[in-house]
Design a protein around this motif. Sequence first.
Motif, PDB file in Angstrom:
ATOM      1  N   LYS A   1     -10.005  -2.000   8.908  1.00  0.00           N
ATOM      2  CA  LYS A   1     -10.904  -3.070   9.343  1.00  0.00           C
ATOM      3  C   LYS A   1     -10.348  -4.438   8.975  1.00  0.00           C
ATOM      4  O   LYS A   1     -10.367  -5.385   9.773  1.00  0.00           O
ATOM      5  CB  LYS A   1     -12.278  -2.863   8.710  1.00  0.00           C
ATOM      6  CG  LYS A   1     -13.333  -3.838   9.203  1.00  0.00           C
ATOM      7  CD  LYS A   1     -14.699  -3.487   8.621  1.00  0.00           C
ATOM      8  CE  LYS A   1     -15.766  -4.458   9.134  1.00  0.00           C
ATOM      9  NZ  LYS A   1     -17.100  -4.152   8.565  1.00  0.00           N
ATOM     10  N   THR A   2      -9.823  -4.552   7.748  1.00  0.00           N
ATOM     11  CA  THR A   2      -9.350  -5.854   7.256  1.00  0.00           C
ATOM     12  C   THR A   2      -8.175  -6.378   8.071  1.00  0.00           C
ATOM     13  O   THR A   2      -8.126  -7.571   8.421  1.00  0.00           O
ATOM     14  CB  THR A   2      -8.939  -5.742   5.778  1.00  0.00           C
ATOM     15  OG1 THR A   2     -10.064  -5.294   5.016  1.00  0.00           O
ATOM     16  CG2 THR A   2      -8.466  -7.091   5.237  1.00  0.00           C
ATOM     17  N   TYR A   3      -7.226  -5.515   8.377  1.00  0.00           N
ATOM     18  CA  TYR A   3      -6.006  -5.949   9.057  1.00  0.00           C
ATOM     19  C   TYR A   3      -6.017  -5.628  10.558  1.00  0.00           C
ATOM     20  O   TYR A   3      -5.001  -5.772  11.238  1.00  0.00           O
ATOM     21  CB  TYR A   3      -4.788  -5.297   8.402  1.00  0.00           C
ATOM     22  CG  TYR A   3      -4.580  -5.748   6.975  1.00  0.00           C
ATOM     23  CD1 TYR A   3      -4.013  -7.000   6.691  1.00  0.00           C
ATOM     24  CD2 TYR A   3      -4.964  -4.941   5.908  1.00  0.00           C
ATOM     25  CE1 TYR A   3      -3.829  -7.417   5.379  1.00  0.00           C
ATOM     26  CE2 TYR A   3      -4.785  -5.344   4.600  1.00  0.00           C
ATOM     27  CZ  TYR A   3      -4.215  -6.592   4.332  1.00  0.00           C
ATOM     28  OH  TYR A   3      -4.038  -6.994   3.043  1.00  0.00           O
ATOM     29  N   ASN A   4      -7.170  -5.171  11.029  1.00  0.00           N
ATOM     30  CA  ASN A   4      -7.336  -4.911  12.465  1.00  0.00           C
ATOM     31  C   ASN A   4      -6.236  -3.993  13.008  1.00  0.00           C
ATOM     32  O   ASN A   4      -5.489  -4.346  13.924  1.00  0.00           O
ATOM     33  CB  ASN A   4      -7.342  -6.230  13.240  1.00  0.00           C
ATOM     34  CG  ASN A   4      -7.815  -6.052  14.674  1.00  0.00           C
ATOM     35  OD1 ASN A   4      -8.571  -5.128  14.968  1.00  0.00           O
ATOM     36  ND2 ASN A   4      -7.380  -6.938  15.552  1.00  0.00           N
TER      37      ASN A   4
ATOM     38  N   GLU B   1     -10.131   8.842   5.990  1.00  0.00           N
ATOM     39  CA  GLU B   1     -10.958   7.753   6.515  1.00  0.00           C
ATOM     40  C   GLU B   1     -11.564   6.927   5.381  1.00  0.00           C
ATOM     41  O   GLU B   1     -11.682   5.695   5.481  1.00  0.00           O
ATOM     42  CB  GLU B   1     -12.046   8.309   7.429  1.00  0.00           C
ATOM     43  CG  GLU B   1     -11.514   8.856   8.742  1.00  0.00           C
ATOM     44  CD  GLU B   1     -12.596   9.285   9.700  1.00  0.00           C
ATOM     45  OE1 GLU B   1     -12.358   9.206  10.919  1.00  0.00           O
ATOM     46  OE2 GLU B   1     -13.683   9.696   9.236  1.00  0.00           O
ATOM     47  N   GLN B   2     -11.976   7.611   4.316  1.00  0.00           N
ATOM     48  CA  GLN B   2     -12.568   6.914   3.175  1.00  0.00           C
ATOM     49  C   GLN B   2     -11.548   5.977   2.517  1.00  0.00           C
ATOM     50  O   GLN B   2     -11.845   4.828   2.194  1.00  0.00           O
ATOM     51  CB  GLN B   2     -13.090   7.936   2.150  1.00  0.00           C
ATOM     52  CG  GLN B   2     -13.746   7.325   0.926  1.00  0.00           C
ATOM     53  CD  GLN B   2     -14.981   6.496   1.271  1.00  0.00           C
ATOM     54  OE1 GLN B   2     -15.706   6.815   2.219  1.00  0.00           O
ATOM     55  NE2 GLN B   2     -15.223   5.426   0.518  1.00  0.00           N
ATOM     56  N   ARG B   3     -10.306   6.473   2.343  1.00  0.00           N
ATOM     57  CA  ARG B   3      -9.284   5.688   1.647  1.00  0.00           C
ATOM     58  C   ARG B   3      -8.712   4.573   2.531  1.00  0.00           C
ATOM     59  O   ARG B   3      -8.204   3.573   2.005  1.00  0.00           O
ATOM     60  CB  ARG B   3      -8.153   6.598   1.164  1.00  0.00           C
ATOM     61  CG  ARG B   3      -8.603   7.581   0.087  1.00  0.00           C
ATOM     62  CD  ARG B   3      -7.480   8.482  -0.388  1.00  0.00           C
ATOM     63  NE  ARG B   3      -6.417   7.722  -1.077  1.00  0.00           N
ATOM     64  CZ  ARG B   3      -5.496   8.292  -1.841  1.00  0.00           C
ATOM     65  NH1 ARG B   3      -5.522   9.619  -2.042  1.00  0.00           N
ATOM     66  NH2 ARG B   3      -4.553   7.560  -2.416  1.00  0.00           N
ATOM     67  N   CYS B   4      -8.795   4.739   3.841  1.00  0.00           N
ATOM     68  CA  CYS B   4      -8.114   3.800   4.738  1.00  0.00           C
ATOM     69  C   CYS B   4      -9.060   2.844   5.486  1.00  0.00           C
ATOM     70  O   CYS B   4      -8.578   1.884   6.117  1.00  0.00           O
ATOM     71  CB  CYS B   4      -7.285   4.554   5.780  1.00  0.00           C
ATOM     72  SG  CYS B   4      -5.977   5.578   5.085  1.00  0.00           S
ATOM     73  N   LYS B   5     -10.360   3.086   5.442  1.00  0.00           N
ATOM     74  CA  LYS B   5     -11.253   2.308   6.299  1.00  0.00           C
ATOM     75  C   LYS B   5     -11.221   0.808   5.978  1.00  0.00           C
ATOM     76  O   LYS B   5     -11.349  -0.034   6.883  1.00  0.00           O
ATOM     77  CB  LYS B   5     -12.683   2.844   6.228  1.00  0.00           C
ATOM     78  CG  LYS B   5     -13.362   2.727   4.875  1.00  0.00           C
ATOM     79  CD  LYS B   5     -14.770   3.324   4.947  1.00  0.00           C
ATOM     80  CE  LYS B   5     -15.480   3.203   3.583  1.00  0.00           C
ATOM     81  NZ  LYS B   5     -16.840   3.803   3.641  1.00  0.00           N
ATOM     82  N   TYR B   6     -10.988   0.487   4.724  1.00  0.00           N
ATOM     83  CA  TYR B   6     -10.977  -0.942   4.346  1.00  0.00           C
ATOM     84  C   TYR B   6      -9.799  -1.661   5.008  1.00  0.00           C
ATOM     85  O   TYR B   6      -9.967  -2.720   5.616  1.00  0.00           O
ATOM     86  CB  TYR B   6     -10.901  -1.084   2.822  1.00  0.00           C
ATOM     87  CG  TYR B   6     -10.641  -2.505   2.389  1.00  0.00           C
ATOM     88  CD1 TYR B   6     -11.663  -3.458   2.426  1.00  0.00           C
ATOM     89  CD2 TYR B   6      -9.362  -2.893   1.963  1.00  0.00           C
ATOM     90  CE1 TYR B   6     -11.398  -4.785   2.060  1.00  0.00           C
ATOM     91  CE2 TYR B   6      -9.102  -4.204   1.586  1.00  0.00           C
ATOM     92  CZ  TYR B   6     -10.125  -5.147   1.636  1.00  0.00           C
ATOM     93  OH  TYR B   6      -9.864  -6.447   1.273  1.00  0.00           O
ATOM     94  N   ILE B   7      -8.585  -1.104   4.872  1.00  0.00           N
ATOM     95  CA  ILE B   7      -7.418  -1.799   5.436  1.00  0.00           C
ATOM     96  C   ILE B   7      -7.430  -1.756   6.964  1.00  0.00           C
ATOM     97  O   ILE B   7      -6.926  -2.676   7.615  1.00  0.00           O
ATOM     98  CB  ILE B   7      -6.084  -1.238   4.885  1.00  0.00           C
ATOM     99  CG1 ILE B   7      -5.902   0.233   5.272  1.00  0.00           C
ATOM    100  CG2 ILE B   7      -5.970  -1.443   3.392  1.00  0.00           C
ATOM    101  CD1 ILE B   7      -4.495   0.729   5.043  1.00  0.00           C
TER     102      ILE B   7
ATOM    103  N   TYR C   1       0.839  -1.199   0.000  1.00  0.00           N
ATOM    104  CA  TYR C   1       0.000   0.000   0.000  1.00  0.00           C
ATOM    105  C   TYR C   1       0.880   1.258   0.000  1.00  0.00           C
ATOM    106  O   TYR C   1       0.691   2.180   0.783  1.00  0.00           O
ATOM    107  CB  TYR C   1      -0.921   0.017   1.223  1.00  0.00           C
ATOM    108  CG  TYR C   1      -1.940  -1.097   1.211  1.00  0.00           C
ATOM    109  CD1 TYR C   1      -3.118  -0.975   0.483  1.00  0.00           C
ATOM    110  CD2 TYR C   1      -1.714  -2.275   1.934  1.00  0.00           C
ATOM    111  CE1 TYR C   1      -4.062  -2.005   0.476  1.00  0.00           C
ATOM    112  CE2 TYR C   1      -2.642  -3.305   1.932  1.00  0.00           C
ATOM    113  CZ  TYR C   1      -3.817  -3.159   1.200  1.00  0.00           C
ATOM    114  OH  TYR C   1      -4.743  -4.169   1.180  1.00  0.00           O
TER     115      TYR C   1
END
Length: 624
Positions: A607-610, A599-605, A566
Amino acid sequence: MDDLIIGIDLGTTNSCVSLYTNGRIKILENESGLRITPSFIYVSPNGEIAIGEHGKKMSKHKPENGIYEMKRLVGRQFDDPQLQESLKYFPFKVIASRSNFPLISVKQRTGRVKKSPQELYTMLLKELKKYTEEKLKQTINKAVITVPAYFNVTQRQVTLEAAKDAGFTVLKLLNEPTAAALAYYFENDIEGTHRSLVYDLGGGTFDVAVLEKRFEKIEVLCVAGDTQLGGHDIDTSLLNYVYRILRTQYGYDPAADPDDKKRLRIKCEEAKKELSTLTETVIFINGLVPKYPRIKISLTRKKFEEMADKLFRRTIAILDKCLQFSNISKRSIQEIILCGGSTRIPKIQKLISDYFEGKELNKFVNPDECVAEGAALQAAMLSTNRKQKIDELQMVDVVPLSIGTRGHSCCDDMVFLIKRGSKLPTSASQTYINIETDETTFSFDIYEGERLDIRKNRHLGTVSLTNVEKAPPLQKQVIFTLFIDQNGILTAQATEKFRDNTKTVNVNYTCGDRSDGEIRNSVLDAAENKKHDGKFIRFIQFKKYLIQYCIGIMYNLNEKSLKSKYKDLYNFCKVTKKTAETLEMDDEVHTKELIAECEQRCKYIVKTYNFDCMPRDYGHLLFS
């Protein structure tokens, strides 16, 4: 029975010890039967020490071994311009220490002996302690000692250390004009609210203070002064006049000879005193100049007043500044109290009276003793000895303006630790957390003021804690503490939690050195800008959140070996953090946009990688 506590006026020219007991104040006479003791130390070529009147007499035979006016040297750097000016007129030798503090160098048969001002202060205090104990026939270990209102933290600390070395526990360093006001209010039964101005011109320092008495409580409204202005400087103006006459009319320069400098200063001091009661005097100089066995220099009071006019008017300018800054009118001053030996000069009395439009001045019977009397009263207030019980007066010492530090290294928000109006002594602590992983130094800038934007307040100093153990973001805790003691000395301490790592510094701050006008202006400024400050602190919350969020993302990408995968996101957060650090209040909308984008660009990672070590999710709440 509990210990008796004495009051000590540790003066530039003279010192005085007093005691309040059984409802009255007593000035304690020294071994010579005198009520005041010259602040004078003579170190003989054999190393013997003579203090006070005896030391002053001994120095006539060897002036370079007679030391006086130590108060002008304490807590100052050797290269201080004012100190350097004073050195021109001292017969004794002063040199610089390795740390650039003054040392008095005295010639003895075995070589030169060097004494610090603190050591000399200790000698003088030991002498005062000795004759006090002989007079009272008991051990005296506790005291209240007076200092000029404008003594800084270093000068106050030197005084405290010297007293400790002399065997005293100092319960309070009392400002000299406050002491004089205490003595006045004790002697005069005044009801209701009453304002007084204290004009204190001693041998080496000048202080002016406005105090207000409301029933039994006395509060200092404002102070001003100059620790390098006093009777010594008035003597010097006269001494320069005598020097000029000797050089121009007799072809002789006395400045190079310590004996001559000392002899002439004594002559000038005597002439000054005579001109307080006479309109003309003569300075006789015998055996000083070859071919002129006896020189007479006539001096009128008018001529003397012309020579010292700038010095006299400097005191009035300081007085005027004090009142102006305080928004206190001349007419609201009900009593003008004179203390300090130099207030005996008629011209000074006239200038003060003229300034207050002819108002009558309150002249203590003995201005040399009133400060010591006030110290004795303060000592009685702090004493638990039933003989010293005093109910008539109470001194209220409070913090004039709030003191705090920056909330975040990249933000300019003020975190108030000690609130305005807190009673002394007082302390407060705040726990700070690290923002970045590689933070090994925590720096705390200390400010005084009422604004939420720290840049609008007054910077007092900085304390830095180094060698802090590295930790993930928001995981390392450092406790920052501010403490103001009963003497108005501010100490700052930073301690790493769970480790033996502490840094403590004394901050160059003196409680009371801000005029009442400055205090009022600061409070008024904060009140008028309350809405602005509210917007500012809201923006700071956005800014802090954005910076912490970016740091948290970069930390997790590194720790979880996701940085290469990333890379664009990492670089985006790095650039955004750098941008966030430069944002100002007008950029609030842009700050919100950056938070939303992050927050929009990072929220996936996240949550995914805790992701851990992320700031608390209060960002969205701030948009409501």
